[in-house]
Design a protein around this motif. Structure first.
Motif, PDB file in Angstrom:
ATOM      1  N   PHE A  89       0.702  -1.242  -0.086  1.00 28.01           N
ATOM      2  CA  PHE A  89      -0.153   0.071  -0.051  1.00 28.01           C
ATOM      3  C   PHE A  89       0.876   1.207   0.131  1.00 28.01           C
ATOM      4  O   PHE A  89       1.807   1.374   0.719  1.00 28.01           O
ATOM      5  N   ILE A  90       0.727   2.222  -0.935  1.00 29.87           N
ATOM      6  CA  ILE A  90       1.193   3.528  -0.768  1.00 29.87           C
ATOM      7  C   ILE A  90      -0.066   4.337  -0.343  1.00 29.87           C
ATOM      8  O   ILE A  90      -0.900   4.856  -0.937  1.00 29.87           O
ATOM      9  N   ILE A  91       0.334   5.161   0.761  1.00 27.89           N
ATOM     10  CA  ILE A  91      -0.312   5.983   1.338  1.00 27.89           C
ATOM     11  C   ILE A  91      -0.079   7.312   1.157  1.00 27.89           C
ATOM     12  O   ILE A  91       0.904   7.776   1.418  1.00 27.89           O
ATOM     13  N   ARG A  92      -1.161   8.371   0.606  1.00 26.55           N
ATOM     14  CA  ARG A  92      -0.630   9.611   0.640  1.00 26.55           C
ATOM     15  C   ARG A  92      -1.519  10.545   1.380  1.00 26.55           C
ATOM     16  O   ARG A  92      -2.839  10.842   1.040  1.00 26.55           O
ATOM     17  N   PRO A  93      -1.209  10.711   2.530  1.00 24.26           N
ATOM     18  CA  PRO A  93      -1.800  11.695   3.253  1.00 24.26           C
ATOM     19  C   PRO A  93      -1.734  13.087   3.010  1.00 24.26           C
ATOM     20  O   PRO A  93      -0.946  13.503   2.626  1.00 24.26           O
ATOM     21  N   CYS A  94      -2.855  14.082   3.403  1.00 25.45           N
ATOM     22  CA  CYS A  94      -2.892  15.199   3.061  1.00 25.45           C
ATOM     23  C   CYS A  94      -2.449  15.798   4.527  1.00 25.45           C
ATOM     24  O   CYS A  94      -1.995  15.040   5.249  1.00 25.45           O
ATOM     25  N   MET A  95      -2.481  17.183   4.791  1.00 25.06           N
ATOM     26  CA  MET A  95      -1.942  17.855   5.888  1.00 25.06           C
ATOM     27  C   MET A  95      -2.500  16.975   7.291  1.00 25.06           C
ATOM     28  O   MET A  95      -3.861  17.053   7.450  1.00 25.06           O
ATOM     29  N   ILE A  96      -1.654  16.424   8.195  1.00 22.76           N
ATOM     30  CA  ILE A  96      -2.041  15.673   9.220  1.00 22.76           C
ATOM     31  C   ILE A  96      -2.009  16.661  10.675  1.00 22.76           C
ATOM     32  O   ILE A  96      -1.350  17.409  10.757  1.00 22.76           O
TER      33      ILE A  96
ATOM     34  N   ASN B 284      -9.635  -8.393   2.208  1.00 20.62           N
ATOM     35  CA  ASN B 284     -10.086  -7.961   1.047  1.00 20.62           C
ATOM     36  C   ASN B 284      -9.552  -6.790   0.264  1.00 20.62           C
ATOM     37  O   ASN B 284      -9.890  -6.606  -0.593  1.00 20.62           O
ATOM     38  N   ILE B 285      -9.200  -5.878   1.260  1.00 22.86           N
ATOM     39  CA  ILE B 285      -8.572  -4.586   0.732  1.00 22.86           C
ATOM     40  C   ILE B 285      -7.283  -4.733  -0.123  1.00 22.86           C
ATOM     41  O   ILE B 285      -6.441  -5.320   0.244  1.00 22.86           O
ATOM     42  N   ALA B 286      -7.430  -4.563  -1.364  1.00 18.29           N
ATOM     43  CA  ALA B 286      -6.332  -4.599  -2.298  1.00 18.29           C
ATOM     44  C   ALA B 286      -5.094  -3.855  -2.214  1.00 18.29           C
ATOM     45  O   ALA B 286      -5.327  -2.625  -1.789  1.00 18.29           O
ATOM     46  N   SER B 287      -4.039  -4.102  -2.935  1.00 17.43           N
ATOM     47  CA  SER B 287      -2.870  -3.305  -2.808  1.00 17.43           C
ATOM     48  C   SER B 287      -3.181  -2.325  -3.628  1.00 17.43           C
ATOM     49  O   SER B 287      -3.998  -2.341  -4.423  1.00 17.43           O
ATOM     50  N   GLY B 288      -2.397  -1.254  -3.595  1.00 10.82           N
ATOM     51  CA  GLY B 288      -2.707   0.199  -4.421  1.00 10.82           C
ATOM     52  C   GLY B 288      -2.422   1.211  -3.782  1.00 10.82           C
ATOM     53  O   GLY B 288      -1.743   1.411  -2.545  1.00 10.82           O
ATOM     54  N   ILE B 289      -2.566   2.454  -4.605  1.00 11.72           N
ATOM     55  CA  ILE B 289      -2.325   3.822  -3.922  1.00 11.72           C
ATOM     56  C   ILE B 289      -3.549   4.318  -3.223  1.00 11.72           C
ATOM     57  O   ILE B 289      -4.944   4.137  -3.938  1.00 11.72           O
ATOM     58  N   TYR B 290      -3.418   5.030  -2.078  1.00  8.62           N
ATOM     59  CA  TYR B 290      -4.682   5.609  -1.486  1.00  8.62           C
ATOM     60  C   TYR B 290      -4.360   6.764  -0.867  1.00  8.62           C
ATOM     61  O   TYR B 290      -3.683   6.890  -0.258  1.00  8.62           O
ATOM     62  N   ASN B 291      -5.389   7.766  -1.307  1.00  5.87           N
ATOM     63  CA  ASN B 291      -5.251   8.981  -0.504  1.00  5.87           C
ATOM     64  C   ASN B 291      -5.903   8.849   0.954  1.00  5.87           C
ATOM     65  O   ASN B 291      -6.953   8.145   0.922  1.00  5.87           O
TER      66      ASN B 291
END
Length: 299
Positions: free
Chosen positions: A140-147, A198-205
Protein backbone atom coordinates in the motif's frame (compact mmCIF):
# COMPACT_ATOMS: atom_id res chain seq x y z
CA UNK A 1 -0.74 -9.47 14.46
CA UNK A 2 2.86 -8.25 14.78
CA UNK A 3 3.45 -4.87 13.18
CA UNK A 4 6.89 -3.40 12.48
CA UNK A 5 6.90 0.40 12.50
CA UNK A 6 9.66 2.70 11.29
CA UNK A 7 9.54 6.31 12.46
CA UNK A 8 7.67 5.26 15.60
CA UNK A 9 9.02 8.23 17.57
CA UNK A 10 7.31 10.79 15.33
CA UNK A 11 3.85 12.26 15.83
CA UNK A 12 2.05 9.77 13.56
CA UNK A 13 4.26 6.88 14.71
CA UNK A 14 3.53 7.44 18.39
CA UNK A 15 -0.22 7.82 17.89
CA UNK A 16 -0.58 4.93 15.47
CA UNK A 17 1.56 2.57 17.56
CA UNK A 18 -0.49 3.35 20.68
CA UNK A 19 -3.77 2.93 18.79
CA UNK A 20 -2.77 -0.42 17.28
CA UNK A 21 -1.50 -1.67 20.64
CA UNK A 22 -4.84 -0.75 22.22
CA UNK A 23 -6.53 -2.81 19.50
CA UNK A 24 -4.65 -6.00 20.42
CA UNK A 25 -1.82 -5.77 17.90
CA UNK A 26 1.82 -6.17 18.84
CA UNK A 27 3.92 -3.23 17.68
CA UNK A 28 7.67 -3.41 17.26
CA UNK A 29 9.57 -0.25 16.32
CA UNK A 30 12.82 -0.37 14.35
CA UNK A 31 15.36 2.32 13.47
CA UNK A 32 16.82 2.61 9.99
CA UNK A 33 19.71 4.78 11.16
CA UNK A 34 22.11 1.84 10.89
CA UNK A 35 22.05 -1.52 9.09
CA UNK A 36 21.29 -3.66 12.16
CA UNK A 37 17.62 -3.91 11.09
CA UNK A 38 18.51 -5.88 7.97
CA UNK A 39 17.78 -9.57 8.23
CA UNK A 40 15.57 -9.11 11.29
CA UNK A 41 12.22 -8.27 9.73
CA UNK A 42 10.09 -10.76 11.63
CA UNK A 43 6.42 -9.83 11.65
CA UNK A 44 3.21 -9.63 9.66
CA UNK A 45 3.27 -6.02 8.50
CA UNK A 46 5.75 -3.20 7.94
CA UNK A 47 4.44 0.36 8.30
CA UNK A 48 7.11 2.67 6.92
CA UNK A 49 6.70 6.13 8.44
CA UNK A 50 10.34 7.16 8.78
CA UNK A 51 11.39 9.97 6.48
CA UNK A 52 12.60 13.51 6.16
CA UNK A 53 9.69 15.92 6.45
CA UNK A 54 9.17 18.91 4.21
CA UNK A 55 11.34 21.80 5.46
CA UNK A 56 9.24 24.93 5.15
CA UNK A 57 12.22 27.08 6.15
CA UNK A 58 14.19 25.69 3.18
CA UNK A 59 17.42 25.14 5.12
CA UNK A 60 17.83 21.42 4.38
CA UNK A 61 20.37 19.92 2.03
CA UNK A 62 18.45 18.66 -1.02
CA UNK A 63 20.41 15.41 -1.14
CA UNK A 64 19.14 14.46 2.33
CA UNK A 65 15.60 14.07 1.02
CA UNK A 66 16.71 11.49 -1.52
CA UNK A 67 19.02 9.63 0.87
CA UNK A 68 16.29 9.26 3.49
CA UNK A 69 12.98 9.30 1.64
CA UNK A 70 14.05 7.46 -1.50
CA UNK A 71 17.12 5.31 -0.86
CA UNK A 72 16.15 4.04 2.60
CA UNK A 73 12.67 3.19 1.34
CA UNK A 74 14.20 1.20 -1.52
CA UNK A 75 16.40 -0.75 0.91
CA UNK A 76 13.50 -1.48 3.25
CA UNK A 77 11.19 -2.51 0.43
CA UNK A 78 13.79 -4.88 -1.04
CA UNK A 79 14.17 -6.47 2.39
CA UNK A 80 10.39 -6.80 2.65
CA UNK A 81 10.20 -8.62 -0.68
CA UNK A 82 12.80 -11.12 0.54
CA UNK A 83 11.15 -11.60 3.95
CA UNK A 84 8.10 -13.51 5.19
CA UNK A 85 6.30 -10.25 6.01
CA UNK A 86 2.93 -10.12 4.25
CA UNK A 87 2.05 -6.42 4.05
CA UNK A 88 4.06 -3.26 3.35
CA UNK A 89 2.45 0.11 4.05
CA UNK A 90 4.46 3.10 2.80
CA UNK A 91 3.51 6.57 3.96
CA UNK A 92 4.17 8.85 1.03
CA UNK A 93 2.40 12.22 0.68
CA UNK A 94 -0.05 14.08 -1.53
CA UNK A 95 2.95 16.34 -2.19
CA UNK A 96 4.47 13.45 -4.16
CA UNK A 97 1.79 14.25 -6.74
CA UNK A 98 1.19 17.98 -6.71
CA UNK A 99 2.22 21.10 -4.82
CA UNK A 100 -0.88 22.90 -6.11
CA UNK A 101 -4.31 21.45 -6.86
CA UNK A 102 -6.81 23.16 -9.16
CA UNK A 103 -9.66 20.62 -8.87
CA UNK A 104 -9.79 17.56 -6.60
CA UNK A 105 -6.72 15.35 -6.18
CA UNK A 106 -7.41 11.67 -6.71
CA UNK A 107 -5.13 8.66 -7.09
CA UNK A 108 -5.20 8.81 -10.90
CA UNK A 109 -3.41 12.17 -11.15
CA UNK A 110 0.09 11.80 -12.62
CA UNK A 111 2.74 12.97 -10.18
CA UNK A 112 4.51 16.23 -10.98
CA UNK A 113 6.02 17.52 -7.72
CA UNK A 114 8.16 20.66 -7.60
CA UNK A 115 9.96 20.39 -4.25
CA UNK A 116 12.83 18.00 -3.40
CA UNK A 117 10.57 16.55 -0.72
CA UNK A 118 7.83 15.71 -3.20
CA UNK A 119 10.27 14.41 -5.79
CA UNK A 120 11.98 12.13 -3.26
CA UNK A 121 8.63 10.68 -2.20
CA UNK A 122 7.54 10.12 -5.80
CA UNK A 123 10.78 8.34 -6.68
CA UNK A 124 10.21 5.96 -3.77
CA UNK A 125 6.65 5.33 -4.99
CA UNK A 126 7.87 4.62 -8.52
CA UNK A 127 10.44 2.14 -7.24
CA UNK A 128 7.83 0.27 -5.22
CA UNK A 129 5.43 0.16 -8.17
CA UNK A 130 8.17 -1.10 -10.51
CA UNK A 131 8.58 -4.35 -8.56
CA UNK A 132 6.60 -7.54 -9.03
CA UNK A 133 4.69 -8.32 -5.85
CA UNK A 134 4.37 -11.98 -4.79
CA UNK A 135 0.80 -13.31 -4.69
CA UNK A 136 0.80 -13.69 -0.90
CA UNK A 137 1.86 -10.10 -0.21
CA UNK A 138 0.08 -6.73 -0.24
CA UNK A 139 1.66 -3.32 -0.83
CA UNK A 140 0.00 0.00 0.00
CA UNK A 141 1.16 3.50 -0.85
CA UNK A 142 -0.62 5.95 1.45
CA UNK A 143 -0.81 9.61 0.46
CA UNK A 144 -2.01 11.64 3.45
CA UNK A 145 -2.78 15.34 3.24
CA UNK A 146 -1.95 17.68 6.14
CA UNK A 147 -2.11 15.60 9.33
CA UNK A 148 -3.05 17.11 12.67
CA UNK A 149 -4.01 15.94 16.12
CA UNK A 150 -3.50 16.63 19.81
CA UNK A 151 0.10 17.63 20.40
CA UNK A 152 0.87 18.51 16.80
CA UNK A 153 0.15 22.07 15.78
CA UNK A 154 1.79 21.87 12.37
CA UNK A 155 0.49 24.52 9.99
CA UNK A 156 -2.37 25.28 12.37
CA UNK A 157 0.06 27.01 14.71
CA UNK A 158 0.13 30.33 12.83
CA UNK A 159 -3.65 30.69 12.74
CA UNK A 160 -4.00 29.52 16.32
CA UNK A 161 -1.49 32.15 17.49
CA UNK A 162 -3.24 34.91 15.52
CA UNK A 163 -6.65 34.13 17.03
CA UNK A 164 -5.28 33.57 20.54
CA UNK A 165 -3.53 36.96 20.52
CA UNK A 166 -6.69 38.69 19.31
CA UNK A 167 -5.09 39.76 16.04
CA UNK A 168 -7.71 40.21 13.28
CA UNK A 169 -7.34 37.66 10.49
CA UNK A 170 -6.91 39.93 7.43
CA UNK A 171 -7.53 37.49 4.57
CA UNK A 172 -11.28 36.88 4.88
CA UNK A 173 -11.75 38.17 1.31
CA UNK A 174 -10.07 34.98 0.08
CA UNK A 175 -12.32 31.91 0.00
CA UNK A 176 -10.61 28.55 -0.43
CA UNK A 177 -11.14 24.84 0.20
CA UNK A 178 -8.58 22.60 1.87
CA UNK A 179 -8.46 18.99 2.97
CA UNK A 180 -7.11 17.98 6.37
CA UNK A 181 -6.51 14.61 8.00
CA UNK A 182 -7.20 14.08 11.70
CA UNK A 183 -5.02 11.49 13.41
CA UNK A 184 -8.10 9.54 14.58
CA UNK A 185 -9.24 8.96 11.00
CA UNK A 186 -5.72 8.03 9.93
CA UNK A 187 -5.49 5.41 12.68
CA UNK A 188 -8.91 4.01 11.78
CA UNK A 189 -8.10 3.62 8.07
CA UNK A 190 -4.79 1.85 8.77
CA UNK A 191 -6.51 -0.53 11.17
CA UNK A 192 -9.11 -1.36 8.53
CA UNK A 193 -6.39 -2.11 5.96
CA UNK A 194 -4.57 -4.37 8.40
CA UNK A 195 -7.63 -6.34 9.46
CA UNK A 196 -9.38 -6.69 6.10
CA UNK A 197 -7.48 -8.92 3.66
CA UNK A 198 -10.04 -8.07 0.98
CA UNK A 199 -8.61 -4.56 0.64
CA UNK A 200 -6.36 -4.75 -2.39
CA UNK A 201 -2.85 -3.40 -2.83
CA UNK A 202 -2.63 0.06 -4.35
CA UNK A 203 -2.33 3.80 -3.87
CA UNK A 204 -4.78 5.40 -1.45
CA UNK A 205 -5.29 9.04 -0.53
CA UNK A 206 -5.98 9.71 3.15
CA UNK A 207 -8.10 12.77 3.98
CA UNK A 208 -11.09 13.72 6.11
CA UNK A 209 -14.50 13.71 4.43
CA UNK A 210 -15.11 17.45 4.44
CA UNK A 211 -13.03 20.29 3.04
CA UNK A 212 -12.52 23.35 5.22
CA UNK A 213 -11.81 26.92 4.15
CA UNK A 214 -9.26 28.96 6.06
CA UNK A 215 -12.10 31.30 7.03
CA UNK A 216 -13.99 28.33 8.49
CA UNK A 217 -10.83 27.24 10.28
CA UNK A 218 -10.49 30.67 11.90
CA UNK A 219 -14.13 30.39 13.02
CA UNK A 220 -13.51 26.92 14.50
CA UNK A 221 -10.44 28.17 16.37
CA UNK A 222 -12.33 31.24 17.63
CA UNK A 223 -15.26 29.15 18.87
CA UNK A 224 -12.96 26.64 20.56
CA UNK A 225 -11.01 29.45 22.25
CA UNK A 226 -14.32 31.22 23.07
CA UNK A 227 -13.07 34.32 21.32
CA UNK A 228 -14.89 36.64 18.94
CA UNK A 229 -14.11 36.00 15.31
CA UNK A 230 -12.19 39.13 14.29
CA UNK A 231 -11.70 38.30 10.62
CA UNK A 232 -11.67 41.28 8.26
CA UNK A 233 -12.05 41.39 4.48
CA UNK A 234 -9.26 43.61 3.21
CA UNK A 235 -9.57 43.88 -0.60
CA UNK A 236 -7.39 41.38 -2.44
CA UNK A 237 -5.41 44.01 -4.45
CA UNK A 238 -4.33 45.68 -1.19
CA UNK A 239 -3.31 42.33 0.36
CA UNK A 240 -1.34 41.40 -2.75
CA UNK A 241 0.41 44.77 -2.64
CA UNK A 242 1.35 44.26 1.01
CA UNK A 243 2.63 40.78 0.10
CA UNK A 244 4.98 42.20 -2.54
CA UNK A 245 6.40 44.59 0.04
CA UNK A 246 6.69 41.69 2.48
CA UNK A 247 8.75 39.74 -0.06
CA UNK A 248 11.28 42.58 -0.12
CA UNK A 249 11.52 43.50 3.58
CA UNK A 250 11.03 39.99 5.00
CA UNK A 251 7.63 40.81 6.51
CA UNK A 252 5.53 37.85 7.81
CA UNK A 253 2.67 38.71 5.44
CA UNK A 254 4.43 37.86 2.19
CA UNK A 255 3.43 36.07 -1.01
CA UNK A 256 4.35 32.61 0.30
CA UNK A 257 2.37 33.02 3.53
CA UNK A 258 -0.70 34.29 1.68
CA UNK A 259 -0.52 31.42 -0.80
CA UNK A 260 -0.35 28.83 2.00
CA UNK A 261 -3.30 30.37 3.83
CA UNK A 262 -5.54 30.92 0.80
CA UNK A 263 -4.75 28.20 -1.73
CA UNK A 264 -7.11 25.37 -2.63
CA UNK A 265 -5.95 21.80 -1.92
CA UNK A 266 -8.84 19.35 -2.06
CA UNK A 267 -8.08 15.63 -1.73
CA UNK A 268 -10.51 12.82 -2.52
CA UNK A 269 -10.79 9.94 -0.05
CA UNK A 270 -13.44 8.04 -2.02
CA UNK A 271 -11.14 5.18 -3.04
CA UNK A 272 -10.15 4.17 0.49
CA UNK A 273 -13.73 4.54 1.78
CA UNK A 274 -15.00 2.34 -1.03
CA UNK A 275 -12.33 -0.26 -0.24
CA UNK A 276 -13.28 -0.26 3.45
CA UNK A 277 -16.99 -0.25 2.60
CA UNK A 278 -18.08 2.92 4.40
CA UNK A 279 -19.76 6.18 3.43
CA UNK A 280 -18.24 8.35 6.15
CA UNK A 281 -15.16 8.30 8.36
CA UNK A 282 -15.69 8.13 12.14
CA UNK A 283 -14.63 11.73 12.86
CA UNK A 284 -15.74 14.80 10.92
CA UNK A 285 -13.15 17.35 9.84
CA UNK A 286 -14.58 19.93 12.26
CA UNK A 287 -14.60 17.49 15.19
CA UNK A 288 -10.99 16.54 14.52
CA UNK A 289 -9.85 20.15 14.27
CA UNK A 290 -11.67 21.07 17.49
CA UNK A 291 -9.96 18.20 19.30
CA UNK A 292 -6.55 19.34 18.05
CA UNK A 293 -7.15 22.97 19.02
CA UNK A 294 -8.40 22.03 22.50
CA UNK A 295 -5.11 20.23 23.06
CA UNK A 296 -3.24 23.50 22.43
CA UNK A 297 -5.29 25.28 25.05
CA UNK A 298 -4.46 22.76 27.76
CA UNK A 299 -0.72 23.34 27.37
Amino acid sequence: MKIIVTGASGFVGQNLSHYLSENSHKVDSISLRNSTWKGSLAGDVIIHLAGKAHDTKKTSDTSEYFKINTDLTKDLFDAFLQSEVQDFIYFSSVKAVADEVSNVLNEEVVGNPITPYGKSKLLAEEYILSKEIPMNKRVFIIRPCMIHGPGNKGNLNLLYSVVKKGIPYPLAAFENKRSFLGIDNLNYMIKEILENRNIASGIYNFADDDVVSTNDLVKIISLTLKRNNRSISIPKPIINGIAKIGDIINFPLNSETIQKLTENYMVSNEKIKSAIGIEKLPVSAEQGLQKTIKSFISK
